[in-house]
Design a protein around this motif. Structure first.
Motif, PDB file in Angstrom:
ATOM      1  N   VAL A  90      -6.415  -9.294   6.248  1.00 42.91           N
ATOM      2  CA  VAL A  90      -6.587  -8.827   7.626  1.00 42.91           C
ATOM      3  C   VAL A  90      -6.552 -10.005   8.580  1.00 42.91           C
ATOM      4  N   ALA A  91      -5.797  -9.853   9.695  1.00 40.55           N
ATOM      5  CA  ALA A  91      -5.793 -10.882  10.737  1.00 40.55           C
ATOM      6  C   ALA A  91      -7.194 -10.975  11.343  1.00 40.55           C
ATOM      7  N   ASN A  92      -7.584 -12.192  11.729  1.00 38.59           N
ATOM      8  CA  ASN A  92      -8.944 -12.406  12.239  1.00 38.59           C
ATOM      9  C   ASN A  92      -9.317 -11.373  13.299  1.00 38.59           C
ATOM     10  N   TYR A  93     -10.529 -10.814  13.140  1.00 39.29           N
ATOM     11  CA  TYR A  93     -10.994  -9.724  13.996  1.00 39.29           C
ATOM     12  C   TYR A  93     -12.492  -9.906  14.219  1.00 39.29           C
ATOM     13  N   SER A  94     -12.916  -9.851  15.468  1.00 35.98           N
ATOM     14  CA  SER A  94     -14.327  -9.994  15.793  1.00 35.98           C
ATOM     15  C   SER A  94     -14.975  -8.618  15.818  1.00 35.98           C
ATOM     16  N   GLY A  95     -15.713  -8.290  14.794  1.00 32.93           N
ATOM     17  CA  GLY A  95     -16.343  -6.984  14.714  1.00 32.93           C
ATOM     18  C   GLY A  95     -16.288  -6.450  13.297  1.00 32.93           C
ATOM     19  N   SER A  96     -16.665  -5.197  13.135  1.00 30.13           N
ATOM     20  CA  SER A  96     -16.649  -4.543  11.826  1.00 30.13           C
ATOM     21  C   SER A  96     -15.814  -3.265  11.917  1.00 30.13           C
ATOM     22  N   LYS A  97     -15.555  -2.665  10.772  1.00 28.32           N
ATOM     23  CA  LYS A  97     -14.692  -1.481  10.751  1.00 28.32           C
ATOM     24  C   LYS A  97     -15.105  -0.574   9.585  1.00 28.32           C
ATOM     25  N   THR A  98     -15.207   0.751   9.880  1.00 27.29           N
ATOM     26  CA  THR A  98     -15.479   1.738   8.827  1.00 27.29           C
ATOM     27  C   THR A  98     -14.166   2.408   8.424  1.00 27.29           C
ATOM     28  N   PHE A  99     -14.132   2.952   7.198  1.00 31.69           N
ATOM     29  CA  PHE A  99     -12.889   3.561   6.724  1.00 31.69           C
ATOM     30  C   PHE A  99     -13.180   4.599   5.648  1.00 31.69           C
ATOM     31  N   LYS A 100     -12.162   5.406   5.332  1.00 29.99           N
ATOM     32  CA  LYS A 100     -12.197   6.359   4.228  1.00 29.99           C
ATOM     33  C   LYS A 100     -10.998   6.091   3.329  1.00 29.99           C
ATOM     34  N   LEU A 101     -11.175   6.332   2.023  1.00 28.07           N
ATOM     35  CA  LEU A 101     -10.097   6.104   1.067  1.00 28.07           C
ATOM     36  C   LEU A 101      -9.840   7.390   0.298  1.00 28.07           C
ATOM     37  N   SER A 102      -8.562   7.773   0.194  1.00 26.08           N
ATOM     38  CA  SER A 102      -8.182   8.970  -0.560  1.00 26.08           C
ATOM     39  C   SER A 102      -6.978   8.675  -1.424  1.00 26.08           C
ATOM     40  N   GLY A 103      -6.685   9.575  -2.384  1.00 25.79           N
ATOM     41  CA  GLY A 103      -5.575   9.370  -3.300  1.00 25.79           C
ATOM     42  C   GLY A 103      -4.727  10.613  -3.454  1.00 25.79           C
ATOM     43  N   SER A 104      -3.456  10.418  -3.834  1.00 27.39           N
ATOM     44  CA  SER A 104      -2.529  11.539  -3.998  1.00 27.39           C
ATOM     45  C   SER A 104      -1.447  11.155  -4.994  1.00 27.39           C
ATOM     46  N   ASN A 105      -0.848  12.168  -5.624  1.00 21.89           N
ATOM     47  CA  ASN A 105       0.284  11.927  -6.517  1.00 21.89           C
ATOM     48  C   ASN A 105       1.613  12.355  -5.903  1.00 21.89           C
ATOM     49  N   ASN A 106       1.540  13.091  -4.761  1.00 23.48           N
ATOM     50  CA  ASN A 106       2.772  13.591  -4.126  1.00 23.48           C
ATOM     51  C   ASN A 106       2.822  13.323  -2.627  1.00 23.48           C
ATOM     52  N   ARG A 107       1.811  12.641  -2.089  1.00 24.71           N
ATOM     53  CA  ARG A 107       1.704  12.296  -0.665  1.00 24.71           C
ATOM     54  C   ARG A 107       1.589  13.537   0.230  1.00 24.71           C
ATOM     55  N   GLU A 108       1.260  14.674  -0.373  1.00 22.57           N
ATOM     56  CA  GLU A 108       1.036  15.895   0.413  1.00 22.57           C
ATOM     57  C   GLU A 108      -0.414  16.372   0.282  1.00 22.57           C
ATOM     58  N   GLU A 109      -0.888  16.400  -0.930  1.00 20.49           N
ATOM     59  CA  GLU A 109      -2.255  16.835  -1.173  1.00 20.49           C
ATOM     60  C   GLU A 109      -3.117  15.596  -1.471  1.00 20.49           C
ATOM     61  N   TRP A 110      -4.160  15.362  -0.632  1.00 23.51           N
ATOM     62  CA  TRP A 110      -4.984  14.156  -0.734  1.00 23.51           C
ATOM     63  C   TRP A 110      -6.403  14.502  -1.176  1.00 23.51           C
ATOM     64  N   PHE A 111      -6.965  13.616  -2.018  1.00 27.34           N
ATOM     65  CA  PHE A 111      -8.306  13.825  -2.552  1.00 27.34           C
ATOM     66  C   PHE A 111      -9.171  12.600  -2.242  1.00 27.34           C
ATOM     67  N   GLY A 112     -10.420  12.862  -1.927  1.00 26.92           N
ATOM     68  CA  GLY A 112     -11.317  11.786  -1.553  1.00 26.92           C
ATOM     69  C   GLY A 112     -11.682  10.865  -2.694  1.00 26.92           C
ATOM     70  N   ILE A 113     -11.782   9.562  -2.382  1.00 23.84           N
ATOM     71  CA  ILE A 113     -12.213   8.549  -3.350  1.00 23.84           C
ATOM     72  C   ILE A 113     -13.455   7.824  -2.817  1.00 23.84           C
ATOM     73  N   LEU A 114     -13.364   7.378  -1.566  1.00 17.85           N
ATOM     74  CA  LEU A 114     -14.468   6.654  -0.932  1.00 17.85           C
ATOM     75  C   LEU A 114     -14.624   7.189   0.481  1.00 17.85           C
ATOM     76  N   ASN A 115     -15.822   7.667   0.804  1.00 20.72           N
ATOM     77  CA  ASN A 115     -16.001   8.361   2.087  1.00 20.72           C
ATOM     78  C   ASN A 115     -16.601   7.481   3.177  1.00 20.72           C
ATOM     79  N   ASN A 116     -17.435   6.534   2.808  1.00 24.66           N
ATOM     80  CA  ASN A 116     -18.133   5.720   3.820  1.00 24.66           C
ATOM     81  C   ASN A 116     -17.953   4.232   3.543  1.00 24.66           C
ATOM     82  N   GLY A 117     -16.708   3.766   3.585  1.00 25.85           N
ATOM     83  CA  GLY A 117     -16.440   2.348   3.388  1.00 25.85           C
ATOM     84  C   GLY A 117     -16.655   1.563   4.656  1.00 25.85           C
ATOM     85  N   ALA A 118     -16.971   0.286   4.538  1.00 22.82           N
ATOM     86  CA  ALA A 118     -17.200  -0.557   5.711  1.00 22.82           C
ATOM     87  C   ALA A 118     -16.715  -1.981   5.445  1.00 22.82           C
TER      88      ALA A 118
END
Length: 407
Positions: free
Chosen positions: A114-142
């Protein structure tokens, strides 16, 4: 008297310079700063064992500080494998998402650059085998501490429950903050490879078969006293073997007021056809060694090669671009220098630009010079004198016998 006092300092100065019998030059540095110098065999051969006599001088004759570094047997490297990014999507003031391919069968972490950034960031991570139907992996990443004081980017490792999805999607929450610039996504693998040793080339290798003792003796000589830490044997026959090996040197000692020569053991190991033929041995510093192989009633071993290695030593020093540097060594009386730089050795990276030592010249000492024999020291001259003296004595004896007979 005043002239003598003036000349004395010059005399001692000349003696101080003369005590270093080996000189060399450094190749030119391309940048200013810390550099690494790998010591050649010759320098270690001509120097004291602890390198207490090694010195670096700049073009003005001023000493340049340094310290000696030994490196571990293993060289650890980090390799960054970049994943293929399929798409990037930004919803202004809402979110930004990145879809990338998983190159592994299973995955449980990846690295964001990541390019230098002043601050923090939250995110969610999901996975798929066909890029149409997505399933949750990580809901409260930071992510936090997204800046590097010494660089323009930072690497952040994201760990999550192991999964086998072909595609992964990371969605950043941009509602209350600006989006971050993800430069690449991938994985870092830690590899360890054996650090190469420095080869030492013998001057001669002579093999003798000791028939009565049922042994093979290999006499190895080097041009100078060499440091040996490892030996490698390449056996081409027979196919199966199991032999005891002793390495020794000829040394002398005084026993009951008499000097005797004996075999001083340096190392002992076993050559076996089912094991690796590389042996780490206690450090040897010799110019002549013997390798004795116990054959018993088996056929002699046939070698394609026997190789010798030493652990490399490195000099770490600060050099300037376009400056000329020389080295001096080879003094039995020099004491090890004490430089401030050695205090910071643990804070200095192993990844440094390197220069080499070239044009190594050793001045011949009185011990190295072959003494010229005078005419009267030559064997043929001595024998000629003995013969002539004998003939003269015979001549006088024959004359004496003749005189006695006349009387």
């Amino acid at each position: 008297m005043k002239q003598i006092r003036f000349l004395l300092p010059l005399l001692f100065a000349n003696l101080a310079i003369a005590q270093y019998n080996t000189t060399g030059e450094l190749t030119e540095a391309n940048i200013n700063g810390l550099h690494e110098i790998r010591l050649p065999n010759e320098i270690r051969s001509f120097s004291n064992k602890d390198l207490s006599d090694f010195r670096i001088f700049d073009s003005k004759g001023k000493e340049v500080p340094y310290f000696i570094r030994k490196k571990g047997k293993l060289l650890r490297t980090n390799e960054y494998a970049t994943f293929k990014i399929v798409s990037k999507t930004v919803l202004k003031d809402t979110s930004s998402s990145i879809i990338f391919e998983n190159p592994f069968k299973t995955i449980k972490q990846f690295v964001l650059s990541v390019a230098n950034y002043s601050g923090s960031k939250t995110f969610k991570l999901s996975g798929s085998n066909n890029r149409e139907e997505w399933f949750g992996i990580l809901n409260n990443g930071a992510l936090s501490n997204l800046h590097d004081a010494k660089g323009i980017s930072v690497d952040k490792t994201i760990t999550f429950p192991q999964c086998a999805y072909r595609y992964l999607k990371i969605v950043f929450n941009d509602k209350n903050s600006l989006p971050i610039n993800v430069l690449k996504i991938g994985s870092i693998s830690n590899n360890a490879i054996h650090r190469a040793l420095q080869i030492v080339t013998p001057q001669t290798k002579t093999t003798s078969e000791l028939i009565q003792e049922k042994k093979t003796q290999i006499h190895v000589t080097f041009k100078n006293k060499e440091v040996i830490n490892q030996i490698q044997f390449k056996v081409i026959a027979p196919e199966f073997f199991n032999r005891n090996v002793i390495i020794y040197t000829k040394s002398s000692r005084v026993v009951k007021h008499k000097t005797e020569v004996y075999n001083k053991e340096l190392a002992r190991f076993r050559l076996n056809s089912e094991t690796e033929m590389i042996f780490n041995i206690p450090e040897i510093i010799e110019d002549s060694i013997y390798i004795e192989i116990e054959n018993k009633d088996s056929n002699n071993l046939t070698f394609s090669d026997i190789r010798f290695f030493q652990k490399p030593l490195y000099i770490i020093t600060t050099l300037n671009k376009n400056e000329h540097y020389s080295i001096k060594t080879g003094s039995k009386t020099a004491k090890a220098p004490e430089y401030d730089l050695s205090f910071f050795r643990n804070n200095i990276s192993e990844d440094l630009p390197s220069v080499e030592i070239k044009e190594i010249v050793k001045q011949k000492t009185p011990q190295d010079l072959v003494k010229k024999e005078s005419l009267w020291q030559k064997p043929w001259f001595m024998w000629s004198c003995i013969i002539i003296t004998g003939l003269v004595i015979l001549f006088f004896i024959s004359n004496l016998v003749k005189d006695l007979k006349k009387e």
